[in-house]
Design a protein around this motif. Structure first.
Motif, PDB file in Angstrom:
ATOM      1  N   GLU A 198      -4.776  -7.501 -10.466  1.00 48.67           N
ATOM      2  CA  GLU A 198      -3.056  -7.019 -10.500  1.00 48.67           C
ATOM      3  C   GLU A 198      -3.213  -6.189  -9.206  1.00 48.67           C
ATOM      4  N   LYS A 199      -2.187  -6.800  -8.365  1.00 48.93           N
ATOM      5  CA  LYS A 199      -1.719  -6.044  -7.283  1.00 48.93           C
ATOM      6  C   LYS A 199      -0.730  -5.099  -7.765  1.00 48.93           C
ATOM      7  N   LEU A 200      -1.134  -3.844  -7.436  1.00 47.74           N
ATOM      8  CA  LEU A 200       0.045  -2.658  -7.834  1.00 47.74           C
ATOM      9  C   LEU A 200       1.046  -2.560  -7.079  1.00 47.74           C
ATOM     10  N   SER A 201       2.381  -2.292  -7.537  1.00 50.45           N
ATOM     11  CA  SER A 201       3.356  -1.785  -6.894  1.00 50.45           C
ATOM     12  C   SER A 201       3.136  -0.272  -6.509  1.00 50.45           C
ATOM     13  N   TYR A 202       3.444   0.246  -5.496  1.00 52.96           N
ATOM     14  CA  TYR A 202       3.371   1.843  -5.370  1.00 52.96           C
ATOM     15  C   TYR A 202       4.514   2.325  -4.624  1.00 52.96           C
ATOM     16  N   LEU A 203       4.771   3.511  -4.525  1.00 57.93           N
ATOM     17  CA  LEU A 203       5.888   4.059  -3.638  1.00 57.93           C
ATOM     18  C   LEU A 203       5.250   4.513  -2.129  1.00 57.93           C
ATOM     19  N   SER A 204       4.118   5.172  -2.463  1.00 53.97           N
ATOM     20  CA  SER A 204       3.634   5.463  -0.898  1.00 53.97           C
ATOM     21  C   SER A 204       2.076   5.668  -0.938  1.00 53.97           C
ATOM     22  N   VAL A 205       1.383   5.453   0.305  1.00 48.66           N
ATOM     23  CA  VAL A 205       0.034   5.825   0.328  1.00 48.66           C
ATOM     24  C   VAL A 205      -0.521   6.397   1.650  1.00 48.66           C
ATOM     25  N   THR A 206      -1.409   7.285   1.650  1.00 48.71           N
ATOM     26  CA  THR A 206      -1.778   7.843   2.731  1.00 48.71           C
ATOM     27  C   THR A 206      -3.216   8.320   2.623  1.00 48.71           C
ATOM     28  N   GLY A 207      -4.015   8.443   3.758  1.00 51.98           N
ATOM     29  CA  GLY A 207      -5.447   8.790   3.619  1.00 51.98           C
ATOM     30  C   GLY A 207      -6.513   7.598   3.738  1.00 51.98           C
ATOM     31  N   ASP A 208      -7.764   7.769   3.363  1.00 44.53           N
ATOM     32  CA  ASP A 208      -8.695   6.802   3.247  1.00 44.53           C
ATOM     33  C   ASP A 208      -8.692   5.823   2.073  1.00 44.53           C
ATOM     34  N   PRO A 209      -9.262   4.484   2.603  1.00 42.56           N
ATOM     35  CA  PRO A 209      -9.402   3.615   1.639  1.00 42.56           C
ATOM     36  C   PRO A 209     -10.294   4.058   0.432  1.00 42.56           C
ATOM     37  N   ILE A 210     -10.273   3.729  -0.712  1.00 34.02           N
ATOM     38  CA  ILE A 210     -11.212   4.288  -2.046  1.00 34.02           C
ATOM     39  C   ILE A 210     -11.341   3.016  -2.854  1.00 34.02           C
ATOM     40  N   GLU A 211     -12.535   3.135  -3.569  1.00 29.33           N
ATOM     41  CA  GLU A 211     -12.699   2.036  -4.628  1.00 29.33           C
ATOM     42  C   GLU A 211     -13.197   3.219  -5.766  1.00 29.33           C
ATOM     43  N   ILE A 212     -12.597   3.081  -7.075  1.00 31.34           N
ATOM     44  CA  ILE A 212     -12.873   4.246  -7.914  1.00 31.34           C
ATOM     45  C   ILE A 212     -12.755   3.647  -9.328  1.00 31.34           C
ATOM     46  N   SER A 213     -13.727   3.898 -10.165  1.00 32.83           N
ATOM     47  CA  SER A 213     -13.668   3.412 -11.612  1.00 32.83           C
ATOM     48  C   SER A 213     -13.181   4.405 -12.563  1.00 32.83           C
ATOM     49  N   PHE A 214     -12.556   4.055 -13.645  1.00 34.84           N
ATOM     50  CA  PHE A 214     -12.229   5.263 -14.597  1.00 34.84           C
ATOM     51  C   PHE A 214     -12.151   4.631 -15.813  1.00 34.84           C
ATOM     52  N   ASN A 215     -12.025   5.561 -16.904  1.00 37.69           N
ATOM     53  CA  ASN A 215     -11.564   4.923 -18.108  1.00 37.69           C
ATOM     54  C   ASN A 215     -10.308   4.939 -18.389  1.00 37.69           C
ATOM     55  N   PRO A 216      -9.810   3.712 -18.854  1.00 43.61           N
ATOM     56  CA  PRO A 216      -8.236   3.239 -18.772  1.00 43.61           C
ATOM     57  C   PRO A 216      -7.310   4.098 -19.701  1.00 43.61           C
ATOM     58  N   ASP A 217      -8.330   4.541 -20.896  1.00 46.71           N
ATOM     59  CA  ASP A 217      -7.684   5.206 -21.941  1.00 46.71           C
ATOM     60  C   ASP A 217      -7.215   6.729 -21.517  1.00 46.71           C
ATOM     61  N   TYR A 218      -7.899   7.327 -20.881  1.00 45.76           N
ATOM     62  CA  TYR A 218      -7.708   8.573 -20.358  1.00 45.76           C
ATOM     63  C   TYR A 218      -6.308   8.732 -19.387  1.00 45.76           C
ATOM     64  N   MET A 219      -6.445   7.405 -18.495  1.00 47.75           N
ATOM     65  CA  MET A 219      -5.435   7.187 -17.605  1.00 47.75           C
ATOM     66  C   MET A 219      -3.863   6.990 -18.278  1.00 47.75           C
ATOM     67  N   LYS A 220      -4.107   6.218 -19.458  1.00 45.95           N
ATOM     68  CA  LYS A 220      -2.808   5.922 -20.334  1.00 45.95           C
ATOM     69  C   LYS A 220      -2.366   7.096 -20.911  1.00 45.95           C
TER      70      LYS A 220
END
Lengths: 376, 376
Positions: free
Chosen positions: B311-333
């Motif tokens: 899914e392409k995410l909607s965001y409000l603003s972004v700055t800095g380096d590109p990154i690719e990162i994996s995480f537990n989605p339950d912690y994020m929720k």
């Protein structure tokens, strides 16, 4: 296969066929929902060993807002598929069959790629001749089921008793269920030229049926063959297997002469039984005791550890001999709930013989039987 | 002991103390609720190994409509007592202590006789000096708890991490919880002359506390001694044991410089993470992948058996380096839910370093940390 349609309309169909889908089946493809798209609309199918449900969403259904770009079919894992559809971001979704039985599900910016199974491998539903269909309004069918099906046996040692015995003869439709401790029998008159039948339908199937056919204004067509019954409404087909074997002759169990008759309002009796059962549930026997004498009508519940309860019952009328009788309050509660908020009469022969419960309004052919518990 | 009072008012008090009563205690009397009647009103107490709750219903409380005929005390089995009170037929009930610690509960024509236990054998609650009580509106206390307590550890191998670390120093109240995979820390300013403290309160106790103190307008007085804390409102006392041991220094875990910053609206990000986690839950690792590059911000979820989602995410603003990162989605929720429907900024250092989540509004001192999952 490619279709765009309204998400809520699709979810509603999915929820219906999901009633027939079990995660525990030994036939892997039956954990899936079959999706078939033709020029006329979308057919969904779910099935397990006992029942199969097929729904049809017409291309002309306005709330479905369906745009069919190409036809085809696929089977998708029911559990995930439902969750995915439910959580999609927009009101509209698109299903598209890609390569290798993969289905692309898209809505807004969310894009799912889900592995499917070849629909050709999905079992065929029974073919049932519908020429002789017997028709009944859903409202009447559901009521008949709810008045009787709670009394089917949950034990598999006599499988035939896990079903509801339904007999149509001379336009009298009889439904009876018993688990050998209690019995519920309802008879209604039907109209039209109907062919007689005598079948035993699994209780669980009928409970799912009455949840499936929610629109009580619909007309249900019932068709049978040797080991299957089909309940059909405009857009839903509900198949159930039939139980094989001879259902016991229950008619001889129902007594016709009595020594005591008492009339209650169901809601008042139900709440008193409910209170008495609070303590009986903790006792070893789970029984409550009803005592009718010339002065009072009393109910008693008891648990040696917790304490006891007694309540003077309100009743509408009483005639006949005094009696003191013990019974399982849970059977009584099930029975009372199935009557709804009406007045009923209870007839007793003796403390060791089954007693009957019937609507006080004698025009309704509805009788229940509860076997008492013998105490010393 | 004899009292007549309003059933709903009594049920409400019972429900509150029942939060502290467990059926699984090894001390039999603690499966009961203690009832104490004085000339001033009715005190109920419930207790388990971790928490104790005492409520007071005043004789002057209008909705309780209490008539006290004689004082006394008794302990009754909580489970039955609640069921009995709930199912009584009338709006009013009478409790009367009879012989042999038996209590007569009557309402309308229903009469229960229930075995009680001598209240003298009920354990005494801790005596806590309330002179130095620290006061906080319930609304603020509940919010502080809900913003942090979800991150406490549920594992007993490091017991201290099952608690919320609360520190008051120079009128800054800090609450922090971590299970060593994620962390949530909230700081608020308080007013008045307050004595500093540094305690670790079991997370479960605080979850019960925020369910117990439902009236958010109330003022909560917090008092402590060595191994106990007392939360007191006008009519409720809530005691919890404290956890012993040193809480780790969490301050050093929170990074201060970052290479990527992105701002999201919480509800939009939450629903996208929710969709991505549908498939990750079936995968071996339960991870989702976030990819920020110069063109897009994408989220990916994957299950080898079921399929994948992007899914392409909607965001409000972004700055800095590109990154690719994996995480537990339950912690994020969990984290996103605790922020509520605001805008947040997420700051990253690298795919293998914890990232932080904070309200986009920099005036709020609230920071969360999630450790990513290393993938190959």
């Amino acid at each position: 296969m490619k279709v765009t349609l309204n998400r809520s309309a699709f979810l509603e169909e999915l929820a219906t066929v999901q009633r027939a889908i079990s995660g525990k089946t030994t036939i892997p493809i039956l954990t899936g929902v079959k999706i078939k798209l033709t020029e006329n609309g979308l057919t969904l199918t779910g099935s397990n060993a006992d029942i199969s449900i097929e729904t049809f969403l017409s291309v002309n259904d306005e709330k479905a807002n369906m745009l069919i770009e190409s036809t085809g079919s696929i089977v998708l894992q029911a559990r995930f598929f439902n969750d995915i559809i439910r959580k999609l971001p927009e009101d509209t979704l698109t299903l598209e069959l890609g390569d290798n039985q993969q289905v692309i599900i898209s809505s807004g910016k969310a894009l799912f790629n889900v592995n499917g199974l070849n629909a050709d491998n999905y079992p065929h539903l029974p073919v049932i001749n519908q020429d002789q269909a017997f028709k009944l309004p859903a409202r009447i069918l559901n009521k008949l089921v709810n008045e009787t099906v709670f009394a089917v046996s949950l034990q598999e040692n006599r499988p035939i008793l896990t079903g509801l015995h339904m007999i149509l003869k001379d336009n009298q439709l009889l439904a009876v269920a018993t688990d050998s401790h209690r019995l519920s029998q309802r008879v209604i008159s039907v109209e039209g030229e109907n062919q007689d039948f005598d079948v035993v339908i699994p209780g669980k199937s009928l409970q799912e049926l009455s949840k499936t056919i929610k629109d009580e204004e619909e007309l249900v067509s019932i068709s049978m063959m040797d080991n299957q019954v089909l309940f059909k409404t405009e857009n839903t087909l509900f198949y159930s297997r039939l139980l094989e074997g001879n259902y016991p002759d229950t008619n001889r169990l129902i007594p016709t002469s009595f020594n005591t008759e008492i009339t209650f309002s169901v809601p008042e009796l139900l709440s008193a039984i409910d209170r008495a059962s609070l303590l009986s549930h903790e006792g070893r026997n789970n029984i409550v005791r009803l005592k009718i004498d010339s002065e009072n009508v009393m109910i008693y519940g008891n648990s040696p550890e917790i304490g006891n309860v007694e309540e003077k019952l309100s009743y509408l009328s009483v005639t006949g001999d005094p009696i003191e009788i013990s019974f399982n309050p849970d059977y009584m509660k099930d029975s009372l709930k199935s009557f709804g908020p009406i007045d009923i009469k209870i007839n007793f022969i003796s403390p060791i013989r089954p007693f009957t419960l019937q609507p006080a309004d004698g025009d309704v052919d509805f009788i229940q039987l509860i076997t008492p518990v013998r105490t010393n």
